[in-house]
Motif scaffolding. Structure first.
Motif, PDB file in Angstrom:
ATOM      1  N   TYR A   6      14.921 -20.336  -4.650  1.00  0.00           N
ATOM      2  CA  TYR A   6      13.475 -20.073  -4.929  1.00  0.00           C
ATOM      3  C   TYR A   6      13.140 -20.565  -6.319  1.00  0.00           C
ATOM      4  N   GLN A   7      14.100 -20.164  -7.559  1.00  0.00           N
ATOM      5  CA  GLN A   7      13.798 -20.551  -8.592  1.00  0.00           C
ATOM      6  C   GLN A   7      13.898 -22.145  -8.869  1.00  0.00           C
ATOM      7  N   VAL A  13       9.491 -28.159  -7.073  1.00  0.00           N
ATOM      8  CA  VAL A  13       8.498 -28.451  -6.082  1.00  0.00           C
ATOM      9  C   VAL A  13       7.110 -27.994  -6.598  1.00  0.00           C
ATOM     10  N   GLN A  14       6.927 -26.612  -7.186  1.00  0.00           N
ATOM     11  CA  GLN A  14       6.021 -26.292  -7.545  1.00  0.00           C
ATOM     12  C   GLN A  14       5.437 -26.630  -8.840  1.00  0.00           C
ATOM     13  N   GLY A  15       6.723 -27.033  -9.795  1.00  0.00           N
ATOM     14  CA  GLY A  15       5.955 -27.378 -11.190  1.00  0.00           C
ATOM     15  C   GLY A  15       5.805 -26.440 -12.044  1.00  0.00           C
ATOM     16  N   VAL A  16       6.209 -25.231 -11.831  1.00  0.00           N
ATOM     17  CA  VAL A  16       5.668 -24.144 -12.973  1.00  0.00           C
ATOM     18  C   VAL A  16       6.752 -24.235 -14.240  1.00  0.00           C
ATOM     19  N   LEU A  17       6.406 -23.509 -14.901  1.00  0.00           N
ATOM     20  CA  LEU A  17       7.273 -23.295 -16.256  1.00  0.00           C
ATOM     21  C   LEU A  17       8.491 -22.312 -15.994  1.00  0.00           C
ATOM     22  N   ALA A  18       9.452 -22.677 -16.628  1.00  0.00           N
ATOM     23  CA  ALA A  18      10.720 -21.892 -16.381  1.00  0.00           C
ATOM     24  C   ALA A  18      10.249 -20.437 -16.843  1.00  0.00           C
ATOM     25  N   LYS A  19       9.672 -20.214 -17.748  1.00  0.00           N
ATOM     26  CA  LYS A  19       9.409 -18.707 -18.361  1.00  0.00           C
ATOM     27  C   LYS A  19       8.551 -18.038 -16.862  1.00  0.00           C
ATOM     28  N   THR A  20       7.763 -18.862 -16.279  1.00  0.00           N
ATOM     29  CA  THR A  20       6.878 -18.375 -15.226  1.00  0.00           C
ATOM     30  C   THR A  20       7.861 -18.220 -13.951  1.00  0.00           C
ATOM     31  N   PHE A 164       6.066 -23.969 -34.141  1.00  0.00           N
ATOM     32  CA  PHE A 164       6.241 -23.154 -32.680  1.00  0.00           C
ATOM     33  C   PHE A 164       5.845 -24.211 -31.653  1.00  0.00           C
ATOM     34  N   PRO A 165       6.665 -24.396 -30.990  1.00  0.00           N
ATOM     35  CA  PRO A 165       6.471 -25.124 -29.424  1.00  0.00           C
ATOM     36  C   PRO A 165       5.436 -24.429 -28.681  1.00  0.00           C
ATOM     37  N   PRO A 166       4.734 -25.247 -27.811  1.00  0.00           N
ATOM     38  CA  PRO A 166       3.953 -24.694 -26.956  1.00  0.00           C
ATOM     39  C   PRO A 166       4.176 -23.388 -25.875  1.00  0.00           C
ATOM     40  N   CYS A 167       3.561 -22.741 -25.406  1.00  0.00           N
ATOM     41  CA  CYS A 167       3.785 -21.493 -24.614  1.00  0.00           C
ATOM     42  C   CYS A 167       2.650 -21.400 -23.605  1.00  0.00           C
ATOM     43  N   LYS A 168       3.026 -21.070 -22.473  1.00  0.00           N
ATOM     44  CA  LYS A 168       1.962 -20.820 -21.316  1.00  0.00           C
ATOM     45  C   LYS A 168       1.036 -21.853 -21.270  1.00  0.00           C
ATOM     46  N   GLY A 169       1.694 -23.095 -21.412  1.00  0.00           N
ATOM     47  CA  GLY A 169       0.736 -24.129 -21.114  1.00  0.00           C
ATOM     48  C   GLY A 169      -0.435 -24.720 -22.485  1.00  0.00           C
ATOM     49  N   PRO A 210      21.197 -15.231 -28.102  1.00  0.00           N
ATOM     50  CA  PRO A 210      19.829 -15.440 -28.571  1.00  0.00           C
ATOM     51  C   PRO A 210      18.981 -13.871 -28.151  1.00  0.00           C
ATOM     52  N   LEU A 211      17.948 -13.714 -29.037  1.00  0.00           N
ATOM     53  CA  LEU A 211      17.024 -12.497 -28.954  1.00  0.00           C
ATOM     54  C   LEU A 211      16.325 -12.721 -27.585  1.00  0.00           C
ATOM     55  N   LYS A 212      16.387 -11.459 -26.820  1.00  0.00           N
ATOM     56  CA  LYS A 212      15.336 -11.685 -25.590  1.00  0.00           C
ATOM     57  C   LYS A 212      14.147 -10.827 -25.324  1.00  0.00           C
ATOM     58  N   ARG A 213      13.071 -10.746 -24.756  1.00  0.00           N
ATOM     59  CA  ARG A 213      12.062  -9.830 -24.759  1.00  0.00           C
ATOM     60  C   ARG A 213      12.185  -8.499 -24.535  1.00  0.00           C
ATOM     61  N   THR A 214      13.289  -8.165 -23.710  1.00  0.00           N
ATOM     62  CA  THR A 214      13.528  -6.806 -23.230  1.00  0.00           C
ATOM     63  C   THR A 214      14.684  -6.192 -24.398  1.00  0.00           C
ATOM     64  N   SER A 215      15.186  -7.023 -25.384  1.00  0.00           N
ATOM     65  CA  SER A 215      15.959  -6.674 -26.315  1.00  0.00           C
ATOM     66  C   SER A 215      15.350  -5.268 -27.114  1.00  0.00           C
ATOM     67  N   LEU A 216      14.002  -5.521 -27.431  1.00  0.00           N
ATOM     68  CA  LEU A 216      13.235  -4.844 -28.554  1.00  0.00           C
ATOM     69  C   LEU A 216      12.227  -3.969 -27.636  1.00  0.00           C
ATOM     70  N   PHE A 217      12.300  -3.705 -26.421  1.00  0.00           N
ATOM     71  CA  PHE A 217      11.270  -3.011 -25.847  1.00  0.00           C
ATOM     72  C   PHE A 217      11.305  -1.308 -26.339  1.00  0.00           C
TER      73      PHE A 217
END
Length: 292
Positions: A6-7, A13-20, A164-169, A210-217
Motif C-alpha cells: 500500500y505504501q 500510483v497516487q503520487g503522494v508525498l512520503a510523509k503523507t 529549509f526544503p519544502p514541506c507539505k507541497g 535522526p530526531l523524529k516527531r514522536t521523540s519529543l511528544f
C-alpha cells in the motif's frame, strides 16, 4: 506485506508525498486489526466498513475525521486496484462536508512561546538540542518537520543563510542565519550532538538516529506543564500559529506572511485573518437600537 504494498502504491500510483504516505498508515493499521480480526481482506463488506466508521470517527476531531476518511478511501482504492477485493468499499464511507476557512488556528500567545524557549535545560545535550529546535521554529515560523530534518549542508555558515526544503507541497525557504540562532546551533553541534556520520543536525539515542516527531511528544507536554501554559494544544505546530499571528498583529502584508510561511497558495494564509482582532473590529457595524 500488505502495508508495504500500500505504501508503494501511494508513492508510485497516487503520487503522494512520503510523509503523507506514512501518516495514512497510522489510521490504516487499526482498521485492518479490527476488520480483519475474523475475516480475510476479500471478505470485508460495505456494512462492516460503515459500522466501523460510525463507531470510531465521532471520537476524533473534525480535522482528523477528514484525514481518517481520506486515508480509508485511498486504502480501499488500493485494494480494488490490486484485486484484493471486488467491492467498492470506498462507497461505504460517509460524506463529511467541509467548508473553506471554517476553522480558527489553534495556537498559543507569543508570550507563551517565549516561555517555552526558557524551558529546556541548556546545560544538558538534549536541552541544547531542544532549545535550538524551538528557537528555529520561533524565529522562522517553519514546520516541525522542516526544523527536525534540517541537514548540516542546509546551514550556510559563511553566507549567514539557512535553508529549509519544502514541506507539505509548499515552497523551499531561505532565511538569514541570525546570530542567536547560529549560537544555539553551534552550541548543540559542538557540545551536545556528538561526532556522528549522520547528516541530520538533530539526533537521538546518542547520535545514532535522526530526531523524529514522536521523540519529543512527552517532552513538549512537560514543557507546557512546567511553564504553566494552558492551551488546547501542546504540540510544536502551535508555535507556527503563534508566529503567524504575531505577524498579523504587526500588520505584515498577507502576501509577505504567505511567503515567509512557505505556503504554495495565499489562500492557505487567509485563515490567519481570523485572529487579527484589531482589523476585524473595523468591520463591525454600529448596533442600531430598536425603537418602539
Amino acid at each position: 506485506r500488505l502495508i508495504a504494498e500500500y505504501q508503494q502504491y501511494q508513492l508510485e500510483v497516487q503520487g503522494v508525498l512520503a510523509k503523507t504516505a506514512r501518516e495514512r498508515l497510522v489510521c490504516i493499521r487499526p482498521v485492518l486489526k479490527s476488520l480483519c480480526a475474523r475475516r480475510s481482506i476479500g471478505d470485508i463488506n460495505a456494512h462492516a466498513v460503515h459500522q466501523y466508521v460510525i463507531k470510531t470517527a465521532p471520537s476524533f476531531s473534525r480535522r482528523y475525521q477528514r484525514e481518517f476518511l481520506c486515508g480509508l478511501r485511498s486504502f480501499f482504492k488500493f485494494l480494488l486496484f490490486k484485486d484484493y477485493t471486488s467491492v467498492r468499499l470506498m462507497d461505504a464511507l460517509p460524506k463529511l462536508p467541509t467548508w473553506s476557512l471554517s476553522e480558527i488556528p489553534r495556537g498559543i500567545e507569543w508570550e507563551s512561546v517565549q516561555k517555552l524557549l526558557s524551558a529546556p535545560n541548556r546545560s544538558r545535550p538534549n536541552g541544547k538540542r531542544n532549545y535550538a529546535l524551538l528557537l528555529l521554529m520561533a524565529t522562522y515560523g517553519v514546520r516541525f518537520h522542516q526544523a527536525c530534518t534540517l541537514k548540516l549542508k542546509n546551514i550556510l555558515w559563511r553566507e549567514a543563510l539557512i535553508y529549509f526544503p519544502p514541506c507539505k507541497g509548499g515552497k523551499p525557504l531561505t532565511f538569514p542565519l541570525y546570530p542567536n540562532v547560529a549560537e544555539a546551533l553551534l552550541d548543540y553541534i559542538k557540545n551536545g550532538r556528538g561526532r556522528s556520520p549522520l547528516r541530520e543536525v538533530f539526533l537521538i539515542k546518542g547520535g545514532t538516529e535522526p530526531l523524529k516527531r514522536t521523540s519529543l511528544f512527552s517532552t513538549m507536554q512537560g514543557y507546557y506543564k512546567r511553564m504553566g501554559i494552558k492551551s488546547n494544544t501542546s504540540g510544536f505546530h502551535a508555535i507556527r500559529h503563534a508566529f503567524a499571528t504575531k505577524l498579523m498583529k504587526e500588520k505584515t502584508p498577507i502576501k509577505s506572511i504567505s511567503d515567509i510561511l512557505g505556503h504554495s497558495s495565499i489562500k492557505s494564509t487567509y485563515v490567519y485573518t481570523k485572529v487579527d482582532l484589531t482589523q476585524l473590529r473595523t468591520l463591525c457595524r454600529e448596533w442600531v437600537e430598536v425603537r418602539s
